[in-house]
Design an enzyme around this catalytic site. Structure first.
Site, mmCIF file in Angstrom:
data_model
loop_
_atom_site.group_PDB
_atom_site.id
_atom_site.type_symbol
_atom_site.label_atom_id
_atom_site.label_comp_id
_atom_site.label_asym_id
_atom_site.label_seq_id
_atom_site.Cartn_x
_atom_site.Cartn_y
_atom_site.Cartn_z
ATOM 1 N N HIS A 125 42.325 52.826 43.079
ATOM 2 C CA HIS A 125 42.079 51.959 44.240
ATOM 3 C C HIS A 125 43.396 51.254 44.574
ATOM 4 O O HIS A 125 44.211 51.000 43.671
ATOM 5 C CB HIS A 125 41.014 50.939 43.835
ATOM 6 N N ASP A 202 41.015 49.055 34.963
ATOM 7 C CA ASP A 202 40.322 48.536 36.140
ATOM 8 C C ASP A 202 38.862 48.996 36.037
ATOM 9 O O ASP A 202 38.548 50.153 36.319
ATOM 10 C CB ASP A 202 41.007 49.084 37.403
ATOM 11 N N GLN A 205 34.440 49.605 38.977
ATOM 12 C CA GLN A 205 33.343 50.548 39.273
ATOM 13 C C GLN A 205 32.607 50.979 38.013
ATOM 14 O O GLN A 205 31.696 51.811 38.099
ATOM 15 C CB GLN A 205 33.899 51.790 39.991
ATOM 16 N N LYS A 228 30.280 43.592 42.624
ATOM 17 C CA LYS A 228 29.835 44.977 42.464
ATOM 18 C C LYS A 228 28.786 45.098 41.365
ATOM 19 O O LYS A 228 28.240 46.172 41.134
ATOM 20 C CB LYS A 228 31.031 45.879 42.162
ATOM 21 N N CYS A 366 39.911 52.584 50.359
ATOM 22 C CA CYS A 366 41.050 51.925 49.700
ATOM 23 C C CYS A 366 41.616 52.795 48.587
ATOM 24 O O CYS A 366 42.010 52.290 47.521
ATOM 25 C CB CYS A 366 40.670 50.548 49.150
#
Ligand code: PMP
Length: 408
Positions: A125, A202, A205, A228, A366
């Site tokens: 991302h 990261d 997600q 999220k 993104c």
């Protein structure tokens, strides 16, 4: 079977899902952009403002003490959620983006000079690309990229050459937001550590969909956003190993990150407050804590199992549709199904879906380097959360058929 029964009724906990859009029942397939919020999270935020609202940490009065207890209670919940060893390792931030910028500026920038490298992957991302580009510009270091394969997996054939002494950090996504690929991060972390290279994951997600154990992963940093994972916007967390966070200088200055201030000398606060300058998002933090309680009540393994069923069902249906191409076919995927309909721009796909009450995302997500790899401007992306039903997959397929009918 009991798992399935428990979970299929969970959509009822999300008041927003019970509405019509353009004359159709809302089918929300955009959770990778932002998830919906269960009633208990909405109530926790409202209750805080209704009953406990006050600034935290310095107040001697009841409300401030209650707000502080709730805020710090949420930190303990986040610690448990990712299985960090101690609460000092949990820093509240605005979200994954802010956490990555914090690590880039406070941890990596002071170590970087010309000739050094920062290692990311092509699947990232923009939030896990641009902060590193900025720090490279500031220091003369170079950004290096782990390439990807046609199926949307990391191409690790050249990883040994990339993980060299000049690499000062490996920053990599746990799950790709554009394609849903689950990266083999545990092995990568071990490989990087063999060369003495710290690793930031990261997890934006990943945390809504699977159990995460930062001690088992042995990552140095793990970042994610609340919105999220069924919590409010504007709140997220940075996990960092205590030994590393202790050595890092503060990133922003202001209130709460100090022990004492004079014009001659300011003494910084202990972890984690050293990194929490200014009045934080107290309500959001409390909402995040409640979202964690809720996810744990539903059961993270139940969530993963149900979403896997949804993704497999949707993939099997789309795979056999003529004129539909799935983008991203990694062996390990979570929650995300990106696709193209031949002869139709993804934005038109999204608009026609909306007319059917089906919310999907269209665009580059993104993750423009992923689009550049496939030489496409955009995809249509359906993404699932545990509040989706198998009938939502039917709605997805019916909307694709509608698009094809309109463009026939
Ligand atoms: N990383 C990934 C993989 C994401 O999907 C996102 C959000 N789309 C981010 C980082 C940035 O998250 P936020 O905007 O909440 O900071």
């Amino acid at each position: 079977m009991t798992i399935e029964l428990n979970i299929v009724e969970r959509w009822r906990d999300f008041p927003i899902l019970n509405q019509q859009v353009n004359g159709h029942p809302l089918v929300y397939l955009d959770s990778a952009a932002s998830s919906q919020k269960p009633r208990c999270v909405i109530d926790a935020v409202a209750d805080y403002y209704r009953e406990d609202n006050a600034n935290i940490h310095r107040g001697v009065h009841q409300l401030s003490q209650r707000a502080t207890d709730a805020y710090e209670g949420a930190r303990e919940k986040v610690r448990g959620f990712v299985n960090a060893a101690v609460v000092k390792e949990i820093v509240f931030v605005r979200g994954a983006t802010e956490a990555i910028n914090l690590v880039a500026q406070s941890f990596v920038r002071p170590q970087l000079s010309a000739g050094d490298t920062v290692l990311v992957s092509q699947l990232e991302h923009h939030a896990n690309i641009v902060p590193w580009q900025m720090v490279c510009e500031q220091t003369g270091a170079t950004l290096q990229v782990i390439p990807m394969t046609q199926s949307g997996e990391l191409d690790l054939s050249g990883i040994d050459e990339l993980l060299t002494g000049s690499a000062k950090i490996l920053a990599i996504g746990h799950v790709s937001n554009a394609l849903g690929t689950v990266n083999p991060i545990k092995g990568l972390i071990a490989k990087a550590h063999d060369k003495g290279i710290p690793v930031l994951i990261d997890g934006a997600q990943a945390v809504p969909h699977m159990a995460v154990d930062v001690q088992d992963l042995d990552c140095d940093f793990y970042v994610f956003s609340g919105h999220k994972m069924f919590a409010p916007t504007g709140i997220g967390a940075l996990y960092g190993k205590r030994s590393i966070l202790e050595q890092m200088p503060p990133w922003q200055g202001g209130g709460d990150m100090i022990l004492s201030v004079s014009f001659e000398h300011t003494q910084y606060n202990d972890l984690p407050y050293k990194f929490e300058a200014g009045t934080p998002n107290i309500a959001g933090t409390i909402g995040l804590g409640m979202a964690i309680d809720y996810m744990q009540e539903v059961g993270i393994d139940n969530i993963a199992a149900h979403e896997h069923n949804l993704l497999v069902a949707a993939t099997e249906r789309l795979e056999v549709m003529e004129g539909v191409n799935i983008i991203g076919t990694a062996a390990e995927k979570a929650s995300v199904l990106s696709f193209m309909i031949e002869g139709v721009h993804p934005h038109d796909v999204g608009t026609i879906f909306d007319q059917q009450g089906v919310a999907i995302r269209t665009g580059h997500h993104c993750a423009q380097p992923v689009m550049q790899f496939y030489e496409i401007p955009a995809t249509a992306r359906a993404s699932f959360a545990f509040y989706n039903k198998l009938s939502d997959v039917d709605a997805l397929v019916a909307s694709i058929e509608k698009v094809q009918e309109m463009f026939a």
